[in-house]
Design a protein around this motif. Structure first.
Motif, PDB file in Angstrom:
ATOM      1  N   ALA A  36       0.833  -1.210   0.000  1.00 51.79           N
ATOM      2  CA  ALA A  36       0.000   0.000   0.000  1.00 51.79           C
ATOM      3  C   ALA A  36       0.865   1.256   0.000  1.00 51.79           C
ATOM      4  O   ALA A  36       0.548   2.263  -0.669  1.00 51.79           O
ATOM      5  N   GLY A  37       1.994   1.225   0.776  1.00 50.25           N
ATOM      6  CA  GLY A  37       2.886   2.378   0.810  1.00 50.25           C
ATOM      7  C   GLY A  37       3.474   2.692  -0.542  1.00 50.25           C
ATOM      8  O   GLY A  37       3.569   3.858  -0.959  1.00 50.25           O
ATOM      9  N   TRP A  38       3.890   1.638  -1.286  1.00 48.03           N
ATOM     10  CA  TRP A  38       4.446   1.853  -2.623  1.00 48.03           C
ATOM     11  C   TRP A  38       3.358   2.274  -3.606  1.00 48.03           C
ATOM     12  O   TRP A  38       3.585   3.144  -4.456  1.00 48.03           O
ATOM     13  N   PHE A  39       2.187   1.674  -3.494  1.00 47.33           N
ATOM     14  CA  PHE A  39       1.131   1.962  -4.451  1.00 47.33           C
ATOM     15  C   PHE A  39       0.622   3.392  -4.305  1.00 47.33           C
ATOM     16  O   PHE A  39       0.365   4.085  -5.296  1.00 47.33           O
ATOM     17  N   PHE A  40       0.479   3.821  -3.043  1.00 46.29           N
ATOM     18  CA  PHE A  40      -0.021   5.187  -2.795  1.00 46.29           C
ATOM     19  C   PHE A  40       1.115   6.183  -2.535  1.00 46.29           C
ATOM     20  O   PHE A  40       0.859   7.321  -2.126  1.00 46.29           O
ATOM     21  N   ASN A  41       2.368   5.719  -2.710  1.00 45.15           N
ATOM     22  CA  ASN A  41       3.536   6.582  -2.542  1.00 45.15           C
ATOM     23  C   ASN A  41       3.576   7.201  -1.145  1.00 45.15           C
ATOM     24  O   ASN A  41       3.743   8.409  -0.980  1.00 45.15           O
ATOM     25  N   LEU A  42       3.414   6.344  -0.105  1.00 47.19           N
ATOM     26  CA  LEU A  42       3.466   6.780   1.296  1.00 47.19           C
ATOM     27  C   LEU A  42       4.751   6.236   1.900  1.00 47.19           C
ATOM     28  O   LEU A  42       4.877   5.035   2.163  1.00 47.19           O
ATOM     29  N   SER A  43       5.706   7.084   2.107  1.00 48.43           N
ATOM     30  CA  SER A  43       7.019   6.633   2.576  1.00 48.43           C
ATOM     31  C   SER A  43       6.965   6.042   3.977  1.00 48.43           C
ATOM     32  O   SER A  43       7.729   5.121   4.299  1.00 48.43           O
ATOM     33  N   TRP A  44       6.096   6.555   4.832  1.00 48.94           N
ATOM     34  CA  TRP A  44       6.023   6.031   6.212  1.00 48.94           C
ATOM     35  C   TRP A  44       5.494   4.601   6.245  1.00 48.94           C
ATOM     36  O   TRP A  44       5.774   3.857   7.175  1.00 48.94           O
ATOM     37  N   LEU A  45       4.716   4.212   5.234  1.00 44.21           N
ATOM     38  CA  LEU A  45       4.280   2.824   5.156  1.00 44.21           C
ATOM     39  C   LEU A  45       5.372   1.938   4.566  1.00 44.21           C
ATOM     40  O   LEU A  45       5.513   0.776   4.929  1.00 44.21           O
ATOM     41  N   ARG A  46       6.144   2.471   3.611  1.00 47.04           N
ATOM     42  CA  ARG A  46       7.229   1.681   3.028  1.00 47.04           C
ATOM     43  C   ARG A  46       8.284   1.344   4.076  1.00 47.04           C
ATOM     44  O   ARG A  46       8.833   0.262   4.098  1.00 47.04           O
ATOM     45  N   ASN A  47       8.585   2.300   4.968  1.00 45.98           N
ATOM     46  CA  ASN A  47       9.537   2.077   6.065  1.00 45.98           C
ATOM     47  C   ASN A  47       8.758   1.869   7.365  1.00 45.98           C
ATOM     48  O   ASN A  47       8.851   2.664   8.300  1.00 45.98           O
ATOM     49  N   ILE A  48       7.989   0.838   7.374  1.00 45.06           N
ATOM     50  CA  ILE A  48       6.991   0.655   8.427  1.00 45.06           C
ATOM     51  C   ILE A  48       7.598   0.539   9.814  1.00 45.06           C
ATOM     52  O   ILE A  48       7.043   1.027  10.793  1.00 45.06           O
ATOM     53  N   LEU A  49       8.774  -0.102   9.953  1.00 47.95           N
ATOM     54  CA  LEU A  49       9.377  -0.284  11.276  1.00 47.95           C
ATOM     55  C   LEU A  49      10.419   0.784  11.597  1.00 47.95           C
ATOM     56  O   LEU A  49      11.006   0.761  12.687  1.00 47.95           O
ATOM     57  N   THR A  58       8.698  -3.961  -3.520  1.00 47.67           N
ATOM     58  CA  THR A  58       7.317  -4.422  -3.792  1.00 47.67           C
ATOM     59  C   THR A  58       7.263  -5.919  -4.089  1.00 47.67           C
ATOM     60  O   THR A  58       6.322  -6.614  -3.720  1.00 47.67           O
ATOM     61  N   GLY A  59       8.284  -6.417  -4.785  1.00 43.17           N
ATOM     62  CA  GLY A  59       8.312  -7.858  -5.050  1.00 43.17           C
ATOM     63  C   GLY A  59       8.390  -8.654  -3.763  1.00 43.17           C
ATOM     64  O   GLY A  59       7.731  -9.693  -3.605  1.00 43.17           O
ATOM     65  N   ALA A  60       9.217  -8.156  -2.812  1.00 46.25           N
ATOM     66  CA  ALA A  60       9.325  -8.832  -1.518  1.00 46.25           C
ATOM     67  C   ALA A  60       7.995  -8.769  -0.775  1.00 46.25           C
ATOM     68  O   ALA A  60       7.528  -9.760  -0.176  1.00 46.25           O
ATOM     69  N   ALA A  61       7.358  -7.577  -0.803  1.00 41.14           N
ATOM     70  CA  ALA A  61       6.069  -7.431  -0.119  1.00 41.14           C
ATOM     71  C   ALA A  61       5.029  -8.376  -0.703  1.00 41.14           C
ATOM     72  O   ALA A  61       4.260  -9.036   0.023  1.00 41.14           O
ATOM     73  N   ALA A  62       4.965  -8.473  -2.047  1.00 42.84           N
ATOM     74  CA  ALA A  62       4.006  -9.378  -2.689  1.00 42.84           C
ATOM     75  C   ALA A  62       4.284 -10.825  -2.298  1.00 42.84           C
ATOM     76  O   ALA A  62       3.367 -11.632  -2.087  1.00 42.84           O
ATOM     77  N   SER A 112      18.760  -5.393 -14.826  1.00 42.60           N
ATOM     78  CA  SER A 112      17.539  -4.959 -14.150  1.00 42.60           C
ATOM     79  C   SER A 112      16.329  -5.431 -14.949  1.00 42.60           C
ATOM     80  O   SER A 112      16.212  -5.128 -16.136  1.00 42.60           O
ATOM     81  N   LEU A 113      15.458  -6.160 -14.277  1.00 40.32           N
ATOM     82  CA  LEU A 113      14.235  -6.652 -14.920  1.00 40.32           C
ATOM     83  C   LEU A 113      13.023  -5.816 -14.554  1.00 40.32           C
ATOM     84  O   LEU A 113      11.890  -6.153 -14.891  1.00 40.32           O
ATOM     85  N   ALA A 114      13.237  -4.698 -13.837  1.00 38.47           N
ATOM     86  CA  ALA A 114      12.153  -3.776 -13.446  1.00 38.47           C
ATOM     87  C   ALA A 114      10.983  -4.527 -12.809  1.00 38.47           C
ATOM     88  O   ALA A 114       9.830  -4.380 -13.184  1.00 38.47           O
ATOM     89  N   LEU A 115      11.354  -5.399 -11.847  1.00 39.52           N
ATOM     90  CA  LEU A 115      10.336  -6.252 -11.225  1.00 39.52           C
ATOM     91  C   LEU A 115       9.292  -5.440 -10.479  1.00 39.52           C
ATOM     92  O   LEU A 115       8.102  -5.753 -10.477  1.00 39.52           O
ATOM     93  N   GLY A 116       9.725  -4.339  -9.826  1.00 33.44           N
ATOM     94  CA  GLY A 116       8.783  -3.568  -9.027  1.00 33.44           C
ATOM     95  C   GLY A 116       7.718  -2.895  -9.842  1.00 33.44           C
ATOM     96  O   GLY A 116       6.657  -2.539  -9.324  1.00 33.44           O
TER      97      GLY A 116
END
Length: 672
Positions: A36-49, A58-62, A112-116
């Motif tokens: 959700a952080g990557w999709f909505f571009n919310l940095s505080w969600l991307r760095n949740i801890l 995003t690949g890891a999150a999926a 780079s395969l642009a997985l994200g």
């Protein structure tokens, strides 16, 4: 390993699987928030801890979302399995494997395969670290092993240990600030802190999903080994990590130098290890005491159980009562000879499984059995009750049954069965004797009433005429009538008294016969002359049919005439006016046969079997139409039997007359 060591109680399994569910939920939640952080571009969600500078890709999150959903679907019970669900789980297991493999290819070929871009168009171009990529491959393999090789828990549990080790290495790197531990190749991306936490969750979920199998079997065991293992793991994983971090923070703040920090860490580790060893020894000692106590109790229980089994076996072998060992479903596993005798089966039929106590129970007793089985399941034993079994030959046998239910679920039974047939026979015999005594007592009362009436009846005219004679006012004709009446009634009373005396002699066995050759025809003629006047007064004809030659028997002439007179006088008494009495005397090669038939009132079918009983009269009331004590025929039967003959009575019913037949053996000279 013995089965006891691998046993994990259901309550413990539920706790371990609850841990797996919590860990899977955390994995799914972390992956979903990062996506959700990557999709909505919310940095505080991307760095949740909020630890470190690297964000989870995003690949890891999926991959974590897919792994978490797979684990939740595997742990949670599903009412109905479907192909769609199986396909979804397979795809969820393949996702982390595929993403990890792609990440490894990127690192290997530096492409780079642009997985994200597949998941979030806003994701910055950055690859997944090598250690994270390896862990995703291991995660995918572990999930596939769990799906297709669930029974071989060592496979996915071993992979889970590898995943946890790599993640723990990265976690320690972040805690102690050692970059090399979470970024193996300084030129390559590092494993993000949330990624390390999520991998720890994956390892925990995989290990706890099957705690009673594989590597976890010893750790989850409720025995001493399992308890100690869980405590050691807790100490090894938490205390060193926390203690090292605290020492490191003190050194960074300048409170002490490196030598002091290391020596302090060693000292604290020694103290903690000593306390841990002491606590472990205490636990082992306690468990050892409990084990010894349990072994002692078990030994005592086994001895008690063996003693009870020996007693039951001796009781069963004694065959005093029937004993069976079975279950509440109707099975009979073992039974003694007495039970087999009661139900009519053999030991071979029992061993072949051909006997089921439900099958040999009549249907009307099955609800009673169900009620007492429910009582025994609630109380351990049932109240003894009576029922019936159907024997092998189809006969029903009444039994008294009681049983106890044994075992953890109270499904096995030990039943005690008593055959009630003999008791029922005794009860029936006692009831018949009671009824007979009541009948005899009633007959006694009736006889006493009749006797008093019969004795008083002739006394009244005797007393009346005697008083009139005393007045001397009767003329010659009346005086003669008075004397005749007195004489007749005195003879009647004498007859009654003679009958009573005869019965008394019969009962005492003192009735003697003066045996001599007797012409039976002459005896009959003498009896006819005695009752002739009574028959003439009622216009009853008496016909005597016999051959001219004498019919000689051996006996007491007076007693035989008493018998014939008794039967003949009854015929005249119970035959209405203008009736007929027929006497027929005949012989066969061995016996004389005398038949006396009348056209009188007859004998009812219900009274005919008792016509020769003492004191029995069809009308036993004192107000009956005909007199007598009811002793004549009983005396006649006894006298005929003393002469070696038989007497029988027959009648077609009331109003159809009666026939008495007397059979006596002929004299031996006549047989010649």
């Amino acid at each position: 390993m013995p089965p006891l060591l691998s046993y994990v109680p259901d309550s413990q399994l539920s706790k371990w699987r609850a841990i797996s569910i919590y860990a899977s939920t955390v994995i799914t939640l972390i992956g979903s928030l990062v996506l959700a952080g990557w999709f909505f571009n919310l940095s505080w969600l991307r760095n949740i801890l909020l630890v470190g500078t690297t964000s989870m890709r995003t690949g890891a999150a999926a991959s974590f979302v897919a792994a978490g959903l797979f684990l939740l679907l595997t742990i949670s019970p599903v009412e109905r399995r479907s192909k769609a669900l199986d396909h979804f789980k397979f795809i969820a297991a393949v996702v982390p494997l595929l993403i990890g493999a792609i990440a490894l290819l990127q690192s290997t070929f530096d492409e780079s395969l642009a997985l994200g871009q597949f998941f979030a168009p806003s994701e910055e171009e950055e690859r997944i670290g090598i250690n994270a990529a390896v862990n995703f491959v291991l995660t995918g393999l572990a999930l596939l092993a769990l799906k297709f090789r669930r029974s071989r828990a060592r496979w996915f549990q071993g992979l889970a240990c590898a995943i946890g080790t790599i993640a723990l290495q990265a976690l320690i790197g972040y805690v102690y600030g050692v970059r090399l531990l979470y970024q193996i190749d300084l030129s390559a991306p590092s494993m993000a802190f949330p990624t390390a936490i999520a991998f720890i969750g994956v390892a925990i979920a995989l290990l706890c999903i099957a705690p009673d199998q594989g590597l976890m079997k010893s750790i989850s065991s409720p025995l001493v080994g399992g308890i100690v293992a869980r405590r050691i793991l807790l100490v090894i994983l938490i205390f060193p990590l926390l203690l090292g971090w605290l020492v490191l923070q003190g050194w960074k703040l300048g409170w002490y130098d490196v030598a002091f920090a290391i020596s302090g860490l060693v000292l604290i580790l020694i103290l903690i290890s000593s306390v841990f060893i002491w606590k472990t020894a205490k636990i082992l000692n306690r468990e050892d005491r409990q084990r010894r106590d349990a072994e002692g109790q078990l030994k005592t229980a086994l001895e008690t159980l063996q003693d009870r089994e020996d007693r039951i076996s001796r009781l069963a072998d004694a065959n005093i009562i029937g004993i069976l060992f079975g279950d509440v479903e109707g099975g009979i596993h073992r039974a003694n000879d007495e039970l087999l005798r009661i139900i009519g089966y053999t030991q071979q039929e029992l061993e072949a499984g051909q006997i089921n106590w439900i099958d040999i129970t009549p249907p009307e007793f099955l609800p009673l059995d169900e009620m007492h089985v429910a009582e025994a399941q609630a109380r351990g034993a049932c109240t003894p009750y009576e029922k019936e079994y159907i024997r092998r030959d189809g006969q029903r046998v009444p039994v008294l049954i009681g049983y106890v239910l044994v075992g953890e679920k109270r499904r096995d039974s030990i039943a005690f069965i008593v055959d009630l047939r003999e008791r029922r026979r005794l009860e029936d015999s006692l009831r018949q004797r009671t009824e007979e005594l009541e009948r005899v007592n009633r007959l006694k009362d009736e006889f006493l009433a009749v006797l008093s009436h019969e004795l008083r009846t002739p006394l009244n005219p005797i007393l009346g005429w005697a008083q009139m004679l005393k007045t001397q006012r009767l003329d010659t004709t009346k005086a003669a009538q008075a004397l005749e009446t007195i004489e007749r009634n005195a003879k009647l009373q004498l007859t009654l008294i003679d009958e009573l005396l005869d019965v008394s002699r019969i009962l005492q066995g003192k009735l003697n016969l003066r045996a001599a050759p007797v012409d039976l025809a002459a005896v009959v003629e003498g009896a006819i002359s005695t009752v002739y006047l009574a028959a003439e007064s009622k216009a009853i004809s008496i016909e005597f049919l016999h051959d001219p030659q004498p019919v000689m028997v051996r006996g007491d002439s007076d007693r035989l005439q008493q018998v014939v007179w008794n039967v003949l006088s009854n015929a005249v008494k119970f035959t209405p006016a203008s009736g007929n009495v027929t006497i027929h005397l005949s012989t066969s090669p061995t016996e004389a046969k005398l038949t006396i038939s009348d056209t009188g009132r007859g004998i009812s079918a219900s009274f005919l079997p008792y016509v020769f009983d003492n004191f029995r009269q069809e009308d036993g009331s004192s107000t009956r139409s005909f007199g007598g004590l009811g002793l004549g025929l009983a005396i006649a039967k006894h006298l005929i039997e003393l002469h070696g003959g038989v007497i029988q009575a027959n009648s077609l019913g009331e109003g159809k007359g009666a026939t008495f037949t007397i059979k006596l053996p002929l004299l031996s000279e006549q047989l010649l």
